[in-house]
Design a protein around this motif. Sequence first.
Motif, PDB file in Angstrom:
ATOM      1  N   ASP A   1      49.118  42.922  45.784  1.00  0.00           N
ATOM      2  CA  ASP A   1      50.135  43.929  45.529  1.00  0.00           C
ATOM      3  C   ASP A   1      49.800  44.734  44.272  1.00  0.00           C
ATOM      4  O   ASP A   1      50.457  44.625  43.241  1.00  0.00           O
ATOM      5  CB  ASP A   1      51.515  43.267  45.397  1.00  0.00           C
ATOM      6  CG  ASP A   1      52.642  44.280  45.412  1.00  0.00           C
ATOM      7  OD1 ASP A   1      52.416  45.407  45.885  1.00  0.00           O
ATOM      8  OD2 ASP A   1      53.751  43.938  44.953  1.00  0.00           O
ATOM      9  N   ASN A   2      48.733  45.534  44.354  1.00  0.00           N
ATOM     10  CA  ASN A   2      48.435  46.497  43.300  1.00  0.00           C
ATOM     11  C   ASN A   2      48.116  47.838  43.969  1.00  0.00           C
ATOM     12  O   ASN A   2      47.738  47.875  45.147  1.00  0.00           O
ATOM     13  CB  ASN A   2      47.288  46.005  42.394  1.00  0.00           C
ATOM     14  CG  ASN A   2      45.954  45.921  43.105  1.00  0.00           C
ATOM     15  OD1 ASN A   2      45.366  46.927  43.490  1.00  0.00           O
ATOM     16  ND2 ASN A   2      45.457  44.697  43.283  1.00  0.00           N
ATOM     17  N   PRO A   3      48.275  48.948  43.263  1.00  0.00           N
ATOM     18  CA  PRO A   3      48.131  50.263  43.906  1.00  0.00           C
ATOM     19  C   PRO A   3      46.782  50.486  44.577  1.00  0.00           C
ATOM     20  O   PRO A   3      46.722  51.042  45.677  1.00  0.00           O
ATOM     21  CB  PRO A   3      48.356  51.247  42.751  1.00  0.00           C
ATOM     22  CG  PRO A   3      49.189  50.493  41.758  1.00  0.00           C
ATOM     23  CD  PRO A   3      48.727  49.066  41.853  1.00  0.00           C
TER      24      PRO A   3
ATOM     25  N   ARG B   1      41.044  44.247  43.320  1.00  0.00           N
ATOM     26  CA  ARG B   1      41.497  42.904  42.918  1.00  0.00           C
ATOM     27  C   ARG B   1      42.366  42.947  41.670  1.00  0.00           C
ATOM     28  O   ARG B   1      42.801  41.897  41.190  1.00  0.00           O
ATOM     29  CB  ARG B   1      40.295  41.989  42.719  1.00  0.00           C
ATOM     30  CG  ARG B   1      39.438  42.288  41.502  1.00  0.00           C
ATOM     31  CD  ARG B   1      38.033  41.722  41.619  1.00  0.00           C
ATOM     32  NE  ARG B   1      37.194  42.562  42.446  1.00  0.00           N
ATOM     33  CZ  ARG B   1      35.947  42.259  42.825  1.00  0.00           C
ATOM     34  NH1 ARG B   1      35.388  41.129  42.441  1.00  0.00           N
ATOM     35  NH2 ARG B   1      35.246  43.080  43.580  1.00  0.00           N
ATOM     36  N   GLY B   2      42.598  44.142  41.118  1.00  0.00           N
ATOM     37  CA  GLY B   2      43.340  44.254  39.868  1.00  0.00           C
ATOM     38  C   GLY B   2      42.368  44.428  38.720  1.00  0.00           C
ATOM     39  O   GLY B   2      41.497  45.289  38.758  1.00  0.00           O
ATOM     40  N   ASP B   3      42.497  43.612  37.697  1.00  0.00           N
ATOM     41  CA  ASP B   3      41.599  43.729  36.541  1.00  0.00           C
ATOM     42  C   ASP B   3      40.165  43.398  36.951  1.00  0.00           C
ATOM     43  O   ASP B   3      39.922  42.499  37.755  1.00  0.00           O
ATOM     44  CB  ASP B   3      42.036  42.782  35.422  1.00  0.00           C
ATOM     45  CG  ASP B   3      43.375  43.176  34.825  1.00  0.00           C
ATOM     46  OD1 ASP B   3      43.750  44.344  34.976  1.00  0.00           O
ATOM     47  OD2 ASP B   3      44.036  42.313  34.219  1.00  0.00           O
ATOM     48  N   PHE B   4      39.209  44.131  36.364  1.00  0.00           N
ATOM     49  CA  PHE B   4      37.797  43.895  36.656  1.00  0.00           C
ATOM     50  C   PHE B   4      37.015  44.153  35.378  1.00  0.00           C
ATOM     51  O   PHE B   4      37.181  45.181  34.721  1.00  0.00           O
ATOM     52  CB  PHE B   4      37.314  44.856  37.750  1.00  0.00           C
ATOM     53  CG  PHE B   4      35.880  44.643  38.183  1.00  0.00           C
ATOM     54  CD1 PHE B   4      35.598  44.052  39.404  1.00  0.00           C
ATOM     55  CD2 PHE B   4      34.812  45.041  37.385  1.00  0.00           C
ATOM     56  CE1 PHE B   4      34.282  43.866  39.823  1.00  0.00           C
ATOM     57  CE2 PHE B   4      33.501  44.845  37.779  1.00  0.00           C
ATOM     58  CZ  PHE B   4      33.238  44.260  38.999  1.00  0.00           C
ATOM     59  N   LYS B   5      36.153  43.209  35.033  1.00  0.00           N
ATOM     60  CA  LYS B   5      35.189  43.440  33.958  1.00  0.00           C
ATOM     61  C   LYS B   5      33.971  42.575  34.218  1.00  0.00           C
ATOM     62  O   LYS B   5      34.049  41.553  34.914  1.00  0.00           O
ATOM     63  CB  LYS B   5      35.785  43.135  32.583  1.00  0.00           C
ATOM     64  CG  LYS B   5      36.198  41.697  32.360  1.00  0.00           C
ATOM     65  CD  LYS B   5      36.768  41.511  30.954  1.00  0.00           C
ATOM     66  CE  LYS B   5      37.214  40.081  30.706  1.00  0.00           C
ATOM     67  NZ  LYS B   5      37.748  39.890  29.339  1.00  0.00           N
ATOM     68  N   PHE B   6      32.842  43.008  33.684  1.00  0.00           N
ATOM     69  CA  PHE B   6      31.598  42.261  33.847  1.00  0.00           C
ATOM     70  C   PHE B   6      31.404  41.282  32.701  1.00  0.00           C
ATOM     71  O   PHE B   6      31.702  41.597  31.542  1.00  0.00           O
ATOM     72  CB  PHE B   6      30.394  43.202  33.897  1.00  0.00           C
ATOM     73  CG  PHE B   6      30.212  43.898  35.211  1.00  0.00           C
ATOM     74  CD1 PHE B   6      29.955  43.171  36.374  1.00  0.00           C
ATOM     75  CD2 PHE B   6      30.278  45.274  35.300  1.00  0.00           C
ATOM     76  CE1 PHE B   6      29.778  43.808  37.590  1.00  0.00           C
ATOM     77  CE2 PHE B   6      30.097  45.918  36.510  1.00  0.00           C
ATOM     78  CZ  PHE B   6      29.847  45.192  37.664  1.00  0.00           C
TER      79      PHE B   6
ATOM     80  N   SER C   1      44.611  48.267  45.805  1.00  0.00           N
ATOM     81  CA  SER C   1      44.463  47.438  47.003  1.00  0.00           C
ATOM     82  C   SER C   1      45.316  47.976  48.141  1.00  0.00           C
ATOM     83  O   SER C   1      44.865  48.049  49.293  1.00  0.00           O
ATOM     84  CB  SER C   1      44.844  45.989  46.700  1.00  0.00           C
ATOM     85  OG  SER C   1      44.648  45.166  47.836  1.00  0.00           O
ATOM     86  N   ARG C   2      46.566  48.352  47.829  1.00  0.00           N
ATOM     87  CA  ARG C   2      47.435  48.892  48.876  1.00  0.00           C
ATOM     88  C   ARG C   2      46.842  50.157  49.487  1.00  0.00           C
ATOM     89  O   ARG C   2      46.864  50.337  50.708  1.00  0.00           O
ATOM     90  CB  ARG C   2      48.828  49.175  48.314  1.00  0.00           C
ATOM     91  CG  ARG C   2      49.626  47.920  47.976  1.00  0.00           C
ATOM     92  CD  ARG C   2      51.098  48.228  47.793  1.00  0.00           C
ATOM     93  NE  ARG C   2      51.326  49.188  46.718  1.00  0.00           N
ATOM     94  CZ  ARG C   2      51.541  48.863  45.441  1.00  0.00           C
ATOM     95  NH1 ARG C   2      51.553  47.570  45.091  1.00  0.00           N
ATOM     96  NH2 ARG C   2      51.750  49.777  44.526  1.00  0.00           N
ATOM     97  N   LYS C   3      46.288  51.026  48.653  1.00  0.00           N
ATOM     98  CA  LYS C   3      45.664  52.263  49.150  1.00  0.00           C
ATOM     99  C   LYS C   3      44.445  51.937  50.013  1.00  0.00           C
ATOM    100  O   LYS C   3      44.257  52.522  51.097  1.00  0.00           O
ATOM    101  CB  LYS C   3      45.249  53.161  47.984  1.00  0.00           C
ATOM    102  CG  LYS C   3      44.570  54.470  48.412  1.00  0.00           C
ATOM    103  CD  LYS C   3      44.119  55.289  47.216  1.00  0.00           C
ATOM    104  CE  LYS C   3      43.581  56.640  47.655  1.00  0.00           C
ATOM    105  NZ  LYS C   3      42.482  56.561  48.647  1.00  0.00           N
ATOM    106  N   PHE C   4      43.620  51.024  49.530  1.00  0.00           N
ATOM    107  CA  PHE C   4      42.421  50.636  50.272  1.00  0.00           C
ATOM    108  C   PHE C   4      42.771  50.089  51.649  1.00  0.00           C
ATOM    109  O   PHE C   4      42.205  50.507  52.669  1.00  0.00           O
ATOM    110  CB  PHE C   4      41.623  49.601  49.471  1.00  0.00           C
ATOM    111  CG  PHE C   4      40.601  48.859  50.278  1.00  0.00           C
ATOM    112  CD1 PHE C   4      39.508  49.507  50.816  1.00  0.00           C
ATOM    113  CD2 PHE C   4      40.741  47.492  50.514  1.00  0.00           C
ATOM    114  CE1 PHE C   4      38.567  48.824  51.579  1.00  0.00           C
ATOM    115  CE2 PHE C   4      39.817  46.798  51.269  1.00  0.00           C
ATOM    116  CZ  PHE C   4      38.721  47.468  51.805  1.00  0.00           C
ATOM    117  N   VAL C   5      43.714  49.158  51.707  1.00  0.00           N
ATOM    118  CA  VAL C   5      44.093  48.550  52.987  1.00  0.00           C
ATOM    119  C   VAL C   5      44.653  49.616  53.933  1.00  0.00           C
ATOM    120  O   VAL C   5      44.275  49.680  55.115  1.00  0.00           O
ATOM    121  CB  VAL C   5      45.113  47.415  52.777  1.00  0.00           C
ATOM    122  CG1 VAL C   5      45.658  46.918  54.112  1.00  0.00           C
ATOM    123  CG2 VAL C   5      44.458  46.251  52.023  1.00  0.00           C
ATOM    124  N   LYS C   6      45.531  50.456  53.423  1.00  0.00           N
ATOM    125  CA  LYS C   6      46.132  51.512  54.248  1.00  0.00           C
ATOM    126  C   LYS C   6      45.068  52.463  54.791  1.00  0.00           C
ATOM    127  O   LYS C   6      45.041  52.778  55.995  1.00  0.00           O
ATOM    128  CB  LYS C   6      47.161  52.283  53.425  1.00  0.00           C
ATOM    129  CG  LYS C   6      47.841  53.417  54.187  1.00  0.00           C
ATOM    130  CD  LYS C   6      48.821  54.170  53.284  1.00  0.00           C
ATOM    131  CE  LYS C   6      49.428  55.361  54.019  1.00  0.00           C
ATOM    132  NZ  LYS C   6      50.359  56.126  53.116  1.00  0.00           N
TER     133      LYS C   6
END
Length: 387
Positions: free
Chosen positions: A273-275, A336-341, A277-282
């Motif tokens: 439930d993050n913007p 996935r929300g937050d992402f960092k390497f 991910s919702r856009k990607f799935v849609k």
Amino acid sequence: MIHAALAASALSLSFAAAAHADPIKIGFIGELSGPAAAVGQDMLDGFNLLLEEQGGKLGGHAIELIREDSQLKPDVARQAARSLVEKEKVPIITGVSFSNVMMAIHKYVTDHEVFLVGSNAGPSQIAGKQCSPYQFITSWQGDQAAEAVGKYAQEKGYKKVVVLAPNYQAGKDIVNGFKRYYKEPLADELYTSLKQMDFSSELSKVTAVEPDAVFAFFPGGMGIAFAKQYAQAGLSGKQPLLTTFVVDALSLPAIGDSAMGIISGGFWAPDFDNPQSRKFVKDFEAKYKRVPSNYAAQSYDAALLLDSAIAKVDGKVGDKPAFMAALKAADFKSVRGDFKFGNNHFPIQGMHIMEVVKDGQGRLNLKTIATPFKSYQDAYHGQCPLP
């Protein structure tokens, strides 16, 4: 007036040259034929979703995506990588579904200072001692999902577990990951060939052991066959089936209702439930008429990463230090929300537990039920000499 006209003419020519600049070439290597083709195709579709939404551009610059089918054969993958690097002169390669394929091409690609933006395979070697500053992995290190499942099994109090996996690098990494957090002695540890589709012998051994639970990793078509045979053997409902990469949007329609209740570990599920991910799935469902898998999601993230980095260097991917820094910054919104390497250019991310359920449309889908690890770095990063 003459000077002004010449200047205007030169300016017009420079704009025309910019408008007709050669596109940035990106090579995609994946399994696009054979039993694992669905995995490679979902990765390709995830990458193309963003690329096509942006009119064939990433970071505002035209992209030429060159596809290569590795056929799940390391020798074929090496030939594909050589063609992309030496013939096509690509500065970037993405994709790479299986760890044996990644290990076949990784050193060659990175030694040639070509950026390898891997969007599935994450073998332990390249997370550790064989890491390269030219690798940027947008998926996960191979142990991580299994570590989450191992911790879940420990917390559930299972005392007697049988594990099954194919006998190749990813299979070994995943079993090691499970054992890292599941502290009980294993009841049995069974390995199969990478292309095996008949698990009757292994399931007979499972039946004889009568474990509290079973943990299995089988990617692609192997996972479908295993899950179906697990149910046919009468084990569903008796011994909980814990998995990584057996149940996903690709396999669930083929497995059917016998998949209900199967547990899976991973970095993302379609219910996030993050913007972004919702856009990607849609958008994915609208374009491809199916639920996206984790393979598509991590490849979409690869496209988002490249979109951000290419924009930061204004398309000058030949400026390798600048482009490397732009990739390392990971200045994008991940599904996935937050992402960092981390220092080894693998993600620091949460790892979750999902259960197969029926969604609001009556489809088999994954529901997130636990998060054993938040902002979690892989077990091998300390072996990587990168700062």
